[in-house]
Design an enzyme around this catalytic site. Structure first.
Site, PDB file in Angstrom:
ATOM      1  N   HIS A 148       0.810  -1.212   0.000  1.00  9.20           N
ATOM      2  CA  HIS A 148       0.000   0.000   0.000  1.00  9.20           C
ATOM      3  C   HIS A 148       0.849   1.271   0.000  1.00  9.20           C
ATOM      4  O   HIS A 148       0.334   2.374  -0.242  1.00  9.20           O
ATOM      5  CB  HIS A 148      -0.944   0.006   1.207  1.00  9.20           C
ATOM      6  N   ASP A 153      -1.916   2.179  -4.911  1.00  6.65           N
ATOM      7  CA  ASP A 153      -3.196   2.576  -4.341  1.00  6.65           C
ATOM      8  C   ASP A 153      -4.235   1.489  -4.602  1.00  6.65           C
ATOM      9  O   ASP A 153      -4.146   0.716  -5.560  1.00  6.65           O
ATOM     10  CB  ASP A 153      -3.669   3.895  -4.955  1.00  6.65           C
TER      11      ASP A 153
END
Length: 453
Positions: free
Chosen positions: A425, A429
């Site tokens: 992450h 995204d």
């Protein structure tokens, strides 16, 4: 007669130490020139160490699971002639070594580390003086660690001529040791007479110790088994811990209708299977991933979080997670972008065979930019795969199941499969991850697009 000391060779790539995984010889064995003495491991590659001379094994320089420095004495042989060990050094050759006549207080040559774990295959008389205590074992395990193994019951006649060494992987040898089986008496059904796990099961069944010979009476079991975390299992543990510690994972699961893909695969295998080889689902998935990466280059990357640099890779070097007897390894299919589904299929099969047989090179086990992992028919419904650090994504393949689906108002049977993927992450995204998997899904559900250049 003289003594010849063989030192741990420099395996290359700046490696300063390796892990001793398994001995192929024991004190008292006669070895030939170029005969394999031991297996050692660096990263995830197992390397065989051959003998440069012929002789008789005098002492071993370490125990499986021990980290040994390059240049440390690996083994000492008794050879014809003067050897390479001075007389003064030879007089103390039995002191502090694992070998013939090692008395109480014997210790390996290479320096111990706090996290070193003693492997039960080592032939020692007593723990090293001043060393860390070994884990408590059941009585049988304690006797084996002291070199007093219980002989197998109803030992049959040898299955091979005296002096002929049984061929088996380290995993099979360890299981045989745990079960109290002498491999000399086990028939090998694998290639070149190699003993495999199924051969151990057959041997146990013949002695009335197999699954069909379980006692019918209910009774309590006592004790516990201490399993040293060494070799590939240690590398896997370190790798997984590092990946989960450093990478903030998030997973995304999507259902894929592979009915048309399976129909196309069956047609291709019927027409080209004899000439180009049979296709599994995995090369189609690999091809779909490669094509989808053209629009999502951020997924095909490695993140150096120490330097704060993301290296997006132009070539696609696919890691193919592969289960072996020793544990999970990830051989690398290089330049997957330049292969069609048949080329991908052949390379996946070649890498899997090389990895499971322990023949994969260090180069074939490093440098992946994105990994695909699949448990085949055991793939379950959903998984949460761990990213292969320092990559930023991993694509997990679940099993194909036939389920009812409503199409055009009618209930029809379709073949469905989930893709369970994880992403870093910090780099990717959630929206980009979802779009990437949707692109892979679209290609798999319209499989003709996989063949469009």
């Amino acid at each position: 007669m003289g003594l010849y000391a063989i030192k741990m060779p420099d395996i290359g790539e700046g490696i300063a130490e390796v892990e001793l995984v398994a001995w192929r010889v024991q004190p008292g064995d006669t070895v030939k020139e170029d005969q394999i003495l031991a297996d050692v491991m660096t990263d995830k590659a197992t390397v065989e160490i051959p003998s440069p001379v012929a002789g008789k094994v005098e002492t071993l320089g370490g125990q499986p699971g021990q980290l040994m420095a390059v240049g440390a004495e690996l083994i000492r042989l008794e050879v014809e002639g003067a050897g390479n060990v001075r007389e003064g050094a030879a007089a103390g050759s039995l002191r502090g070594r694992v070998g013939v006549g090692a008395g109480a207080g014997a210790a390996p040559v290479a320096p111990d580390r706090k996290d070193d774990i003693t492997h039960e295959n080592a032939d020692v008389d007593a723990p090293a003086a001043g060393s860390a205590p070994t884990p408590a074992l059941p009585q049988r395990g304690r006797e084996e660690s002291l070199g007093r193994r219980e002989p197998p019951r109803a030992t049959p006649a040898p299955m091979r001529p005296p002096g002929e060494k049984p061929i088996a992987s380290p995993a099979v040898r360890r299981r045989a040791w745990d079960l109290g089986i002498e491999l000399q008496f086990v028939h090998g059904s694998g290639p070149a007479g190699r003993i495999i796990h199924e051969d151990l099961d057959v041997y146990l069944a013949a002695r009335g110790q197999g699954p069909t010979a379980r006692a019918t009476a209910l009774r309590q079991r006592q004790g516990e088994e201490a399993i040293p975390v060494i070799g590939l299992r240690r590398k896997i543990a370190q790798k997984m811990q590092e990946a989960k510690r450093r990478i903030p994972h998030f997973s995304y699961v999507e259902e894929v209708d592979v009915t048309d893909l399976e129909a196309l695969r069956a047609q291709l295998n019927a027409k080209f299977g004899d000439t180009r080889g049979k296709l599994t689902v995995l090369p189609f998935i690999a091809r779909a991933v490669v094509l989808a990466l053209d629009d999502f280059p951020q997924v095909n990357a490695r993140f150096d979080d120490d330097a704060g640099v993301i290296a997006r890779s132009n070539p696609v070097h696919l890691g193919i997670a592969t289960q072996t007897d020793a544990g999970l390894a990830v051989p690398v299919l290089r330049h997957a972008e330049a292969q069609d589904v048949w080329g991908l299929s052949r390379e996946i099969a070649r890498l899997a065979h090389a990895t499971r047989s322990g023949k994969a090179t260090r180069e074939e086990l490093a440098g992946s930019t994105l990994t695909i992992t699949s448990l085949g028919p055991l793939g379950g419904i959903v998984t949460t795969p761990v990213i292969n650090h320092p990559e930023v994504a991993i694509v997990g393949v679940n099993r194909i199941v036939e389920r009812p689906v409503i199409r055009n108002g009618a209930v029809v049977a379709r073949q469905l499969m989930n893709l369970s993927s994880s992403f870093d992450h910090r780099v990717i995204d959630g929206m980009d991850a979802a779009r990437f998997i949707q692109a892979v899904r679209a290609l798999l559900e319209s499989p003709a697009m996989l063949f469009v250049e």
